[in-house]
Design a protein around this motif. Structure first.
Motif, PDB file in Angstrom:
ATOM      1  N   SER A  33      10.520   0.607   2.164  1.00 35.12           N
ATOM      2  CA  SER A  33       9.413   1.559   2.084  1.00 35.12           C
ATOM      3  C   SER A  33       8.087   0.822   1.855  1.00 35.12           C
ATOM      4  O   SER A  33       8.073  -0.332   1.414  1.00 35.12           O
ATOM      5  N   PRO A  34       6.960   1.475   2.120  1.00 36.53           N
ATOM      6  CA  PRO A  34       5.660   0.858   1.837  1.00 36.53           C
ATOM      7  C   PRO A  34       5.525   0.441   0.372  1.00 36.53           C
ATOM      8  O   PRO A  34       4.959  -0.606   0.074  1.00 36.53           O
ATOM      9  N   GLU A  35       6.070   1.276  -0.543  1.00 31.73           N
ATOM     10  CA  GLU A  35       6.008   0.937  -1.967  1.00 31.73           C
ATOM     11  C   GLU A  35       6.799  -0.338  -2.265  1.00 31.73           C
ATOM     12  O   GLU A  35       6.354  -1.203  -3.021  1.00 31.73           O
ATOM     13  N   VAL A  66       9.356  -6.205  -2.892  1.00 34.44           N
ATOM     14  CA  VAL A  66      10.810  -6.051  -3.012  1.00 34.44           C
ATOM     15  C   VAL A  66      11.405  -6.331  -1.634  1.00 34.44           C
ATOM     16  O   VAL A  66      11.053  -5.677  -0.657  1.00 34.44           O
ATOM     17  N   ARG A  67      12.286  -7.323  -1.578  1.00 36.80           N
ATOM     18  CA  ARG A  67      12.920  -7.699  -0.299  1.00 36.80           C
ATOM     19  C   ARG A  67      13.981  -6.646   0.031  1.00 36.80           C
ATOM     20  O   ARG A  67      14.906  -6.426  -0.741  1.00 36.80           O
ATOM     21  N   ASP A  68      13.838  -5.995   1.170  1.00 37.51           N
ATOM     22  CA  ASP A  68      14.779  -4.957   1.568  1.00 37.51           C
ATOM     23  C   ASP A  68      14.841  -4.905   3.086  1.00 37.51           C
ATOM     24  O   ASP A  68      13.921  -5.322   3.775  1.00 37.51           O
TER      25      ASP A  68
END
Length: 98
Positions: free
Chosen positions: A69-71, A77-79
């Motif tokens: 997500s943008p947040e 945060v690596r995702d």
């Protein structure tokens, strides 16, 4: 007309409301709570009975599953879809070959 005994809707009281909130899911409940805290008279209306209070949030246990997500990106945060899928499988106890 008098509601049938198995009808979960309360009988009309003749009172008026400042606001009609349609839906007793999470968003409707929060909206109604905020309006009540602000001193408004609220009527909460839903097609389902009180056994389904909370709507879809009850089924998801209030959790959200967001991927990349943008947040998350803002907080570095690596995702990714791959990481999320692997995490979901691990949480669900899915054993994969290899």
């Amino acid at each position: 007309m008098t509601p049938a005994p198995d009808d979960h809707r309360p009988a009309p009281t003749g009172e008026s409301a400042d606001v009609l909130v349609v839906g007793h899911g999470l968003a409707g409940l929060v909206t109604a709570a905020e309006l009540l805290a602000a001193g408004r008279h609220v009527t909460l209306l839903d097609a389902e009975g009180p056994q389904d209070l909370g709507g879809q949030a009850w089924w998801s246990f209030g959790g959200l599953f967001l991927v990349d997500s943008p947040e998350q990106r803002r907080l570095r945060v690596r995702d990714s879809l791959e990481l999320a899928w692997a995490d979901w499988q691990r949480t669900a106890g899915v054993v994969t070959g290899g």
